[in-house]
Scaffold this active site. Sequence first.
Site, PDB file in Angstrom:
ATOM      1  CB  CYS A  64      51.701  36.793  22.185  1.00 51.44           C
ATOM      2  SG  CYS A  64      52.226  36.224  23.815  1.00 51.44           S
ATOM      3  CB  CYS A 102      50.608  17.801  25.055  1.00 53.11           C
ATOM      4  SG  CYS A 102      51.635  19.284  24.888  1.00 53.11           S
TER       5      CYS A 102
HETATM    6 FE1  SF4 Z   1      50.503  34.892  24.432  1.00 49.43          FE
HETATM    7 FE2  SF4 Z   1      49.650  32.396  25.024  1.00 49.43          FE
HETATM    8 FE3  SF4 Z   1      48.347  34.527  25.970  1.00 49.43          FE
HETATM    9 FE4  SF4 Z   1      48.218  33.996  23.367  1.00 49.43          FE
HETATM   10  S1  SF4 Z   1      47.420  32.733  25.003  1.00 49.43           S
HETATM   11  S2  SF4 Z   1      48.541  36.019  24.321  1.00 49.43           S
HETATM   12  S3  SF4 Z   1      50.286  33.154  23.002  1.00 49.43           S
HETATM   13  S4  SF4 Z   1      50.469  33.940  26.461  1.00 49.43           S
END
Ligand code: SF4
Length: 336
Positions: free
Chosen positions: A61, A132
């Site tokens: 990401c 959560c």
């Molecule tokens: Fe992606 Fe979540 Fe990993 Fe960050 S923590 S790289 S947002 S999957």
Amino acid sequence: ALSAGAVRNDWGLVEVRALFELPFNDLLFAAQGAHRAHFDPNAVQISTLLSVKTGGCPEDCSYCPQSIRYETDVNNDPLMELNAVIDQAKAAKARGATRFCMGAAWRGPKDRDIQPVKEMNTAVNKLGLETCVTLGMLKEGQAEELADAGLDYYNHNIDTDPEYYDKIITTHTFDDRIDTLDKVRDAGIKVCCGGIVGLGESRRHRAGMLAQLAAMDPVPDSVPINMLVRIPGTPVGDKMVADNEGVDPLEFVRTIAVARIVLPQSVVRLSAGREAMPDYLQALCFLAGANSIFYGEKLLTTGNPDTDSDQQLFKTLGIKPMEVEIKHKGECRKAS
Ligand code: SF4
Ligand code: SAM
Ligand code: DTB
């Protein structure tokens, strides 16, 4: 025509795009009308975040400081000890949070990770807080396990428009995200799902992201709208800084307003990015229908406004914490 707060789940992309094109005052008026039809306009829900497992994530990401692929100043820490989590949750409750959100930088939990997370969840629920967790993609059976432990919400964002998704993330797909959201919903856990603004996407993509959220059945209970925190070392963070780009603040307010109109019954959270927002911009976001924040000095790895300045802002704006029904060992009691 816009009737304030009408509940419908057939918002087409064309209509959502048209909302973005409204004159600013018309948009804000419609959003405030939708807000008032379903919520106390001066009440804001308060969540506190804790990163229970930090860094070293295999996913790519391109905004995220916790991906192992990018050189950022985030340290990799293993899953926290239960007692340390409980201490943080107690502190959050003492400061006035009603929900405690625990995040783990995983592609998804391994089966052996579920038990310790369940224990954290049960312990935090017992303190009289909503819970959560955000753990990445779930495998068959894992959502049911978390539901058994009493988990209130699962956060899993779609992050951006499906058509922009592979510009930002390549190690999993938009459909993978939808699959996990379906598992969470089927297990009876409330869904927290939103996205990020300021990834270099266009208004069409912002409308597309909100149209996706509005088309979910049922819609997410909680919708975090994050303004990108531009992290040095991440591809998107570096690009946005180099090009001196970023989303226009009033476009961010528009995004909140459109979210409020198409998701009139969801709690819309003014999420990451508040540290960089002056009070008057946050005030506009609340006027546009945001009614939740992350509260506490840290998000997962980055900063958040200090609690004194948030208290001051609430006082200035006459905002009060939203009252929330907290379930505790099957009972219900009021917490404020
Ligand atoms: Fe992606 Fe979540 Fe990993 Fe960050 S923590 S790289 S947002 S999957
Ligand atoms: N790994 C899990 C996942 O991806 O679902 C949970 C943790 S992940 C950090 C949770 C969310 O944080 C992401 O979906 C994204 O929306 C948000 N996020 C991460 N980095 C961000 C940044 N730099 N700015 C704004 N939001 C960010
Ligand atoms: C969400 O939508 N935003 C939060 C929470 N859900 C997990 C995370 C924001 C992270 C911001 C970057 C960081 O602190 O690492």
